[in-house]
Design a protein around this motif. Sequence first.
Motif, PDB file in Angstrom:
ATOM      1  N   UNK A  53       0.954  -1.072  -0.015  1.00  0.00           N
ATOM      2  CA  UNK A  53      -0.084   0.035   0.030  1.00  0.00           C
ATOM      3  C   UNK A  53       1.025   1.320  -0.023  1.00  0.00           C
ATOM      4  N   UNK A  54       0.402   2.407   0.620  1.00  0.00           N
ATOM      5  CA  UNK A  54       1.076   3.637   0.618  1.00  0.00           C
ATOM      6  C   UNK A  54       0.774   4.133   2.020  1.00  0.00           C
ATOM      7  N   UNK A  96       5.153  10.864   0.884  1.00  0.00           N
ATOM      8  CA  UNK A  96       4.332   9.880   0.619  1.00  0.00           C
ATOM      9  C   UNK A  96       5.614   8.652  -0.014  1.00  0.00           C
ATOM     10  N   UNK A  97       5.012   7.371   0.620  1.00  0.00           N
ATOM     11  CA  UNK A  97       5.856   6.322   0.098  1.00  0.00           C
ATOM     12  C   UNK A  97       4.892   5.088  -0.209  1.00  0.00           C
ATOM     13  N   UNK A 133       9.710   2.571  -0.238  1.00  0.00           N
ATOM     14  CA  UNK A 133      10.210   3.340  -1.480  1.00  0.00           C
ATOM     15  C   UNK A 133       9.562   4.332  -1.863  1.00  0.00           C
ATOM     16  N   UNK A 134      10.159   5.470  -2.236  1.00  0.00           N
ATOM     17  CA  UNK A 134       9.418   6.841  -2.867  1.00  0.00           C
ATOM     18  C   UNK A 134       8.216   6.263  -3.697  1.00  0.00           C
ATOM     19  N   UNK A 135       7.386   7.243  -3.450  1.00  0.00           N
ATOM     20  CA  UNK A 135       6.101   7.094  -4.160  1.00  0.00           C
ATOM     21  C   UNK A 135       6.177   8.147  -5.421  1.00  0.00           C
ATOM     22  N   UNK A 136       7.332   7.739  -6.534  1.00  0.00           N
ATOM     23  CA  UNK A 136       7.306   8.540  -7.446  1.00  0.00           C
ATOM     24  C   UNK A 136       7.111   7.796  -8.585  1.00  0.00           C
TER      25      UNK A 136
END
Length: 127
Positions: free
Chosen positions: A87-88, A100-101, A122-125
């Motif tokens: 999830x996030x 935000x990850x 991990x980065x949410x990019x």
Amino acid sequence: MEHFNLQEIISQVHERWYNCFTPLNPKAMAQNYTEDAILFGSAVPAFIGREAIQSYFEQLPKGLYIGVEFVSEHLVMLTPDVISMAGTAKFLRHQLSPLEVRITHILVLRERQWLIASHHVSPKVVL
């Protein structure tokens, strides 16, 4: 076989985690993890075991994080005592934009309590 509500289990684990995170209590936070847990957080290298995980949380800046919001997007019961969650998480930070990850937790049932055995962010990019 016992019936489990996966979303309820994840919500309880995340609520327990949140209560140790806000305000930050590294010793209590480490108790959310198995003795041999692995944490890939925002710092490298990986932190393995409760003592190392406690030290990870001790290194976080005091007062920076003021909350966290979890969204469980995909839950799978792998075995009766192992759950995978992807999830996030949105970490709310004092006077900064939220961080935000993407987050993955593997939970295991130990002595009637669900604990985190693996924690990865991990980065949410978009790459």
